[in-house]
Scaffold this active site. Structure first.
Site, short mmCIF file in Angstrom:
data_model
loop_
_atom_site.label_atom_id
_atom_site.label_comp_id
_atom_site.label_asym_id
_atom_site.label_seq_id
_atom_site.Cartn_x
_atom_site.Cartn_y
_atom_site.Cartn_z
N HIS A 13 0.99 -0.95 -0.01
CA HIS A 13 -0.14 -0.27 -0.11
C HIS A 13 0.63 1.38 0.10
O HIS A 13 1.90 1.74 0.87
CB HIS A 13 -1.14 0.33 1.21
N HIS A 15 1.39 5.59 -1.40
CA HIS A 15 1.26 6.49 -2.76
C HIS A 15 2.26 6.71 -3.29
O HIS A 15 3.29 7.36 -2.24
CB HIS A 15 0.55 7.92 -1.70
N LEU A 16 2.18 6.82 -4.11
CA LEU A 16 3.31 7.85 -4.58
C LEU A 16 3.35 9.14 -5.27
O LEU A 16 4.12 9.80 -5.69
CB LEU A 16 3.72 7.50 -5.94
N ARG A 17 2.26 9.77 -5.54
CA ARG A 17 1.58 10.96 -6.36
C ARG A 17 2.09 10.71 -7.94
O ARG A 17 2.50 9.49 -8.21
CB ARG A 17 2.31 11.66 -4.86
N ASN A 41 -4.86 7.31 -5.66
CA ASN A 41 -5.81 8.56 -5.48
C ASN A 41 -5.04 9.67 -6.19
O ASN A 41 -4.75 10.40 -5.16
CB ASN A 41 -6.63 8.34 -3.99
N LYS A 99 -9.09 -0.45 -6.42
CA LYS A 99 -9.94 -0.14 -4.45
C LYS A 99 -10.46 0.32 -4.83
O LYS A 99 -11.34 1.64 -5.54
CB LYS A 99 -8.00 1.40 -4.75
N HIS A 136 -10.33 0.72 1.39
CA HIS A 136 -10.07 2.07 2.83
C HIS A 136 -11.30 1.87 3.64
O HIS A 136 -13.21 2.15 3.36
CB HIS A 136 -10.04 3.26 2.08
N HIS A 174 -4.60 -0.72 5.63
CA HIS A 174 -3.87 -0.19 7.02
C HIS A 174 -5.52 -0.04 7.94
O HIS A 174 -5.87 0.70 8.63
CB HIS A 174 -3.92 1.49 6.46
N LEU A 219 -5.21 8.53 7.92
CA LEU A 219 -6.79 8.33 8.12
C LEU A 219 -6.65 6.30 7.57
O LEU A 219 -5.21 6.68 6.33
CB LEU A 219 -7.10 9.55 6.70
N ASP A 247 1.51 2.66 3.37
CA ASP A 247 0.67 3.93 4.08
C ASP A 247 1.24 5.18 3.04
O ASP A 247 1.06 5.72 3.92
CB ASP A 247 0.00 3.53 4.61
N HIS A 251 2.91 14.52 1.81
CA HIS A 251 2.27 15.34 2.16
C HIS A 251 3.05 16.46 2.21
O HIS A 251 4.29 16.39 3.16
CB HIS A 251 0.78 15.50 2.34
C1 NCD Z 1 -3.50 8.90 1.55
C2 NCD Z 1 -3.09 9.98 1.43
O1 NCD Z 1 -2.36 11.08 1.72
O2 NCD Z 1 -3.83 9.59 -0.40
N1 NCD Z 1 -3.77 9.19 3.29
C3 NCD Z 1 -3.51 9.15 4.89
O3 NCD Z 1 -3.95 9.77 5.62
N2 NCD Z 1 -3.59 7.36 4.85
C4 NCD Z 1 -5.53 8.63 1.94
C5 NCD Z 1 -5.54 7.12 2.50
O4 NCD Z 1 -4.83 5.72 2.04
O5 NCD Z 1 -6.30 6.75 3.22
ZN ZN Z 2 -3.12 5.12 1.65
#
Ligand code: NCD
Ligand code: ZN
Length: 348
Positions: A13, A15-17, A41, A99, A136, A174, A219, A247, A251
């Site tokens: 899991h 996030h790479l943006r 996302n 997802k 999620h 998560h 989250l 996860d 940011h």
């Molecule tokens: C994730 C994100 O920033 O894309 N944020 C997080 O708090 N985990 C999204 C997610 O997995 O809920």
């Molecule tokens: Zn996530």
């Protein structure tokens, strides 16, 4: 023990943006991990096979090829997702999961699902072809206390859904509660859960007691200590239903340090050091490889990695920078609150 060699881990899991942020973070994962399930996302989200293929190409264009990293792509489920498209894209080998974001549950989830009835045909098709659904697991009802949203989701959404589509293979992403751990543990072969690095270290006091710490806000939000203990017990057990999904969710500091800051914790750089630390503290280093490198491929029906990494316990703490620079400003790296002594050897 001062040194251990394990199969190279995967992150189930991540996030790479995109754009500059993708370029700034990708090698932090690729340095240690062979594969990662890439969350879809983005804004706009990765909805079609063509979008997943293009995103995969952008990732491959950024990553240092010497790491030998493979992104495992996912599609973002919407109420207009076509079941036959999903089946065709899965058959082509481009995606490894879909997802489900309940609309409004978390960062960039506005295009998610409001009415599960509208996606049942997609889920039935996924059950038929064995394609996992990553979930999620939080309700979005403002009436429900944020600390209860996972448990309520399991009872009112996830369990009824699984009874309706029993062959659907589900990853509760998560997991943060003992309720979730218990549900997965007793849920049979078609359910698994990812556990993050940070939820093994922090409880809600770390976020809120003695000052508010935005860098610990994510989250699902961290719960009370008894839940953290349940997550640790699951992670260090040899139950193949539990595996690492960091996860890691970058940011910019500017987006977190504000009156209404973003949810997400950036753990990619120091995850393996953090995990070795906590598994050792639990006298469970022998379970680390299962959690990071064996259980995930088992559930996803993929081969385990053949290459290995070596973790070395140093005399002096491993120093990680506080943040990563990006062209748009700094990005804070997770501070697990304790000195770390385990380092990944020869990490490029
Ligand atoms: C994730 C994100 O920033 O894309 N944020 C997080 O708090 N985990 C999204 C997610 O997995 O809920
Ligand atoms: Zn996530």
């Amino acid at each position: 023990m001062t040194q251990m060699t394990i199969r190279r881990p995967d992150d189930w899991h991540l996030h790479l943006r995109d754009g500059a942020m993708l370029g700034a973070v990708i090698d932090d994962t690729a340095r240690h991990f062979a594969r990662a399930i890439i969350m879809p996302n983005l804004v706009p989200p990765v909805v079609t096979g063509a979008e997943a293929a293009a995103y995969r190409d952008r990732i491959m264009a950024c990553v240092n090829p010497s790491h030998g990293f493979t992104p495992l792509m996912t599609l973002y489920l919407t109420e207009t997702t076509d079941p036959d498209d999903v089946a065709a894209v899965a058959k082509s080998g481009l995606i490894n999961a879909v997802k489900l974001y309940p609309a409004g549950a978390t960062t960039n989830s506005a295009s998610g699902v409001r009415d599960l009835d509208k996606v049942i045909v997609v889920l039935e098709k996924m059950a038929e072809i064995g394609l996992p659904l990553c979930v999620h697991g939080e309700v979005t009802d403002p009436q429900i206390d944020i600390f209860d949203r996972e448990a309520v989701f399991i009872e009112t959404v996830l369990d009824p859904l699984r009874r309706r589509v029993p062959d659907l293979r589900v990853v509760l992403e998560h997991v943060t509660t003992s309720d979730g751990v218990d549900y997965v543990r007793s849920g049979g072969a078609n359910i698994a859960a990812t556990i993050t690095t940070h939820h093994l270290f922090i409880n809600r006091n770390h976020i809120l007691a003695g000052g508010i710490r935005p860098h610990y806000y994510c989250l699902p939000v961290a719960k009370r200590e008894s839940h953290r203990r349940a997550l640790i017990a699951a992670a260090i057990s040899d139950d193949g239903s539990f595996f690492l999904g960091t996860d890691s969710a970058p940011h910019l500091d500017a987006a977190k340090l504000m009156a209404c800051g973003c949810a997400g914790i950036y753990t990619a750089p120091n995850t393996m050091s953090c995990l070795a630390h906590i598994f050792e503290a639990e006298d469970a280093l022998d379970q680390l490889e299962g959690f990071t490198s064996l259980h995930g491929p088992g559930f996803y029906r993929l081969p385990v990695n053949e290459d290995r990494i070596t973790l070395v316990k140093q005399d002096a703490p491993v120093i990680y920078p506080e943040s990563r620079a990006t062209p748009d400003g700094p990005l804070t790296i997770f501070d697990c609150g304790t000195p770390l002594y385990w380092a990944v050897q020869d990490a490029k």
